[in-house]
Write a protein that holds these residues in place. Structure first.
Motif, short mmCIF file in Angstrom:
data_model
loop_
_atom_site.label_atom_id
_atom_site.label_comp_id
_atom_site.label_asym_id
_atom_site.label_seq_id
_atom_site.Cartn_x
_atom_site.Cartn_y
_atom_site.Cartn_z
N ILE A 52 0.85 -1.20 0.00
CA ILE A 52 0.00 0.00 0.00
C ILE A 52 0.88 1.25 0.00
CG2 ILE A 52 -1.67 1.36 1.33
CD1 ILE A 52 -2.83 -1.29 2.36
N LEU A 53 1.98 1.19 0.79
CA LEU A 53 2.90 2.32 0.89
C LEU A 53 3.87 2.39 -0.27
CD1 LEU A 53 3.71 1.91 4.70
CD2 LEU A 53 1.99 3.40 3.67
N ASP A 54 4.29 1.22 -0.76
CA ASP A 54 5.32 1.18 -1.80
C ASP A 54 4.77 1.27 -3.22
OD1 ASP A 54 7.22 0.94 0.17
OD2 ASP A 54 7.38 -1.25 0.01
N LEU A 55 3.60 0.72 -3.44
CA LEU A 55 3.04 0.66 -4.80
C LEU A 55 1.82 1.55 -4.98
CD1 LEU A 55 3.24 -3.21 -5.42
CD2 LEU A 55 4.97 -1.46 -5.92
N GLY A 56 1.29 2.07 -3.86
CA GLY A 56 0.11 2.93 -3.94
C GLY A 56 0.48 4.39 -4.00
N GLY A 57 -0.52 5.23 -3.85
CA GLY A 57 -0.34 6.68 -3.90
C GLY A 57 -1.54 7.33 -4.56
N THR A 58 -1.77 8.59 -4.23
CA THR A 58 -2.98 9.26 -4.70
C THR A 58 -3.07 9.33 -6.22
OG1 THR A 58 -1.86 11.37 -4.33
CG2 THR A 58 -3.33 10.59 -2.60
N ASP A 59 -1.95 9.61 -6.88
CA ASP A 59 -1.97 9.68 -8.35
C ASP A 59 -2.33 8.33 -8.96
OD1 ASP A 59 -1.30 12.34 -8.24
OD2 ASP A 59 0.83 12.03 -8.70
N LYS A 60 -1.76 7.27 -8.39
CA LYS A 60 -2.05 5.92 -8.89
C LYS A 60 -3.50 5.54 -8.63
CE LYS A 60 2.66 4.15 -8.61
NZ LYS A 60 3.57 3.14 -8.00
N TRP A 61 -4.00 5.92 -7.45
CA TRP A 61 -5.38 5.55 -7.12
C TRP A 61 -6.38 6.31 -7.99
CZ3 TRP A 61 -3.64 6.38 -1.43
CH2 TRP A 61 -2.85 5.28 -1.04
N GLU B 97 -5.70 7.19 -11.06
CA GLU B 97 -5.58 6.47 -12.34
C GLU B 97 -6.36 5.17 -12.30
OE1 GLU B 97 -4.35 7.39 -15.30
OE2 GLU B 97 -4.13 9.35 -14.33
N ASP B 98 -6.35 4.49 -11.14
CA ASP B 98 -7.14 3.26 -10.99
C ASP B 98 -8.62 3.55 -11.21
OD1 ASP B 98 -4.85 1.81 -10.31
OD2 ASP B 98 -5.17 2.05 -8.15
N ALA B 99 -9.10 4.66 -10.66
CA ALA B 99 -10.51 5.04 -10.84
C ALA B 99 -10.81 5.34 -12.30
CB ALA B 99 -10.85 6.25 -9.96
N LYS B 100 -9.90 6.01 -12.97
CA LYS B 100 -10.08 6.31 -14.40
C LYS B 100 -10.10 5.03 -15.21
CE LYS B 100 -7.78 10.85 -14.28
NZ LYS B 100 -6.57 11.59 -14.73
N GLY C 289 -17.49 6.29 -3.09
CA GLY C 289 -16.38 5.66 -2.40
C GLY C 289 -16.44 5.79 -0.90
N LEU C 290 -15.81 4.83 -0.23
CA LEU C 290 -15.72 4.79 1.22
C LEU C 290 -14.39 5.38 1.67
CD1 LEU C 290 -16.56 3.71 4.08
CD2 LEU C 290 -15.45 1.55 3.44
N SER C 291 -14.43 6.37 2.57
CA SER C 291 -13.23 6.94 3.17
C SER C 291 -12.25 7.44 2.10
CB SER C 291 -12.59 5.92 4.12
OG SER C 291 -11.69 6.54 5.01
N LEU C 292 -11.06 6.85 1.98
CA LEU C 292 -10.13 7.24 0.92
C LEU C 292 -10.80 7.13 -0.45
CD1 LEU C 292 -7.21 7.83 -0.24
CD2 LEU C 292 -7.02 5.34 -0.41
N GLY C 293 -11.58 6.06 -0.64
CA GLY C 293 -12.27 5.88 -1.91
C GLY C 293 -13.20 7.04 -2.23
N GLY C 294 -13.76 7.65 -1.19
CA GLY C 294 -14.62 8.81 -1.39
C GLY C 294 -13.84 10.04 -1.83
N ILE C 295 -12.62 10.18 -1.31
CA ILE C 295 -11.77 11.29 -1.75
C ILE C 295 -11.45 11.13 -3.23
CG2 ILE C 295 -9.62 12.55 -1.38
CD1 ILE C 295 -9.51 11.41 1.45
N VAL C 296 -11.07 9.92 -3.62
CA VAL C 296 -10.75 9.64 -5.03
C VAL C 296 -11.99 9.80 -5.91
CG1 VAL C 296 -9.88 7.92 -6.65
CG2 VAL C 296 -8.85 8.11 -4.38
N ALA C 297 -13.14 9.32 -5.42
CA ALA C 297 -14.38 9.45 -6.19
C ALA C 297 -14.72 10.92 -6.42
CB ALA C 297 -15.53 8.75 -5.46
#
Length: 253
Positions: free
Chosen positions: A62-71, A73-76, A94-102
């Motif tokens: 989550i820390l090494d491969l994740g990140g807001t830009d990647k998440w 892009e995942d949504a896109k 989205g829930l919690s972080l997912g809601g921020i990305v949504a």
């Protein structure tokens, strides 16, 4: 070390109206699976991906491969996945972080509506997410059979990387706040009164920030906790999401 069954993304197909569901920071598509089944029974097609770095046998991914830009892009990519299957009317929630990305996706993309459940977009109050992440890390690796001394030895590294990632999430949220005026479609907010990870006032403040720009369906659930999507008494929450979706301007045919 032992293996555990990893959560998988899901696509529940029903009608032509599609809903994209995004999960929480330490979670996976399993966070929203029950809501997905409920919406499928109501005639919606539902897709939930796993964010980059999640649903891995290495929790640190989550820390090494994740990140807001990647998440984002995942949504896109998830949105494009649905469009490629012929679903051109999509809501994103989205829930919690997912809601921020949504919410960021709503500012940037073409959706019929969307929203968030217990999302700390406004960054109000003390967040207990970092402490929860450390506990998840410990418990996850304990289940895998990692020795306790190895888990504790990793703690300084984990906490440092997590602090850095939390700062990027905070900066990402500020970008979301700065462009809330770009959201012109109906927005749904669920706020749990017994949220143990974020201050429940975040939802009401987000509502007030959005009201000058769009219609907001704000729903408070006094007895629900942070992961509202899996609570035993989630029926009223699920029904409120369905009611919100039914009011969107879906085109028939």
């Amino acid at each position: 070390m032992s293996k555990i069954k990893l959560p998988q993304p899901f696509l529940f197909e029903a009608g032509p109206r599609a809903v994209l569901l995004l999960h929480a920071y330490t979670g996976s598509a399993n966070d929203v699976r029950m809501l997905g089944r409920h919406l499928q029974r109501e005639g919606y097609t539902v897709y939930a991906p796993n964010f980059s770095g999640h649903a891995s046998e290495r929790f640190e991914d989550i820390l090494d491969l994740g990140g807001t830009d990647k998440w984002l892009e995942d949504a896109k990519a998830a949105t494009q996945f649905l469009r490629n299957k012929g679903y051109d009317q999509i809501a994103v929630l989205g829930l919690s972080l997912g809601g921020i990305v949504a919410t960021r996706a709503l500012e940037r993309g073409d959706y019929i509506g969307g929203g968030s459940f217990n999302s700390p977009i406004m960054n109000i109050g003390e967040s207990r997410v970092p402490a929860a992440f450390v506990n998840y890390y410990r418990n996850f690796n304990k289940r895998l059979g990692m020795p306790a001394e190895e888990i504790e030895a990793a703690m300084p590294r984990i906490k440092e990387k997590m602090t850095q990632q939390m700062e990027t999430v905070t900066q990402f949220s500020k970008q979301v706040i700065d462009e809330l005026n770009k959201i012109k479609v109906p927005y749904y907010i669920a706020s749990s009164g017994k949220d143990e990870l974020i201050d429940s006032i975040n939802g009401a403040v987000l509502r007030d920030a959005l009201l000058p720009f769009t219609t907001v369906d704000y729903q408070a659930f006094p007895d629900m906790s942070h992961v509202i999507t899996v609570g035993a008494n989630r029926d009223s929450f699920e029904e409120s999401v369905t009611t919100f979706l039914e009011k969107l301007n879906w085109k028939e045919g």
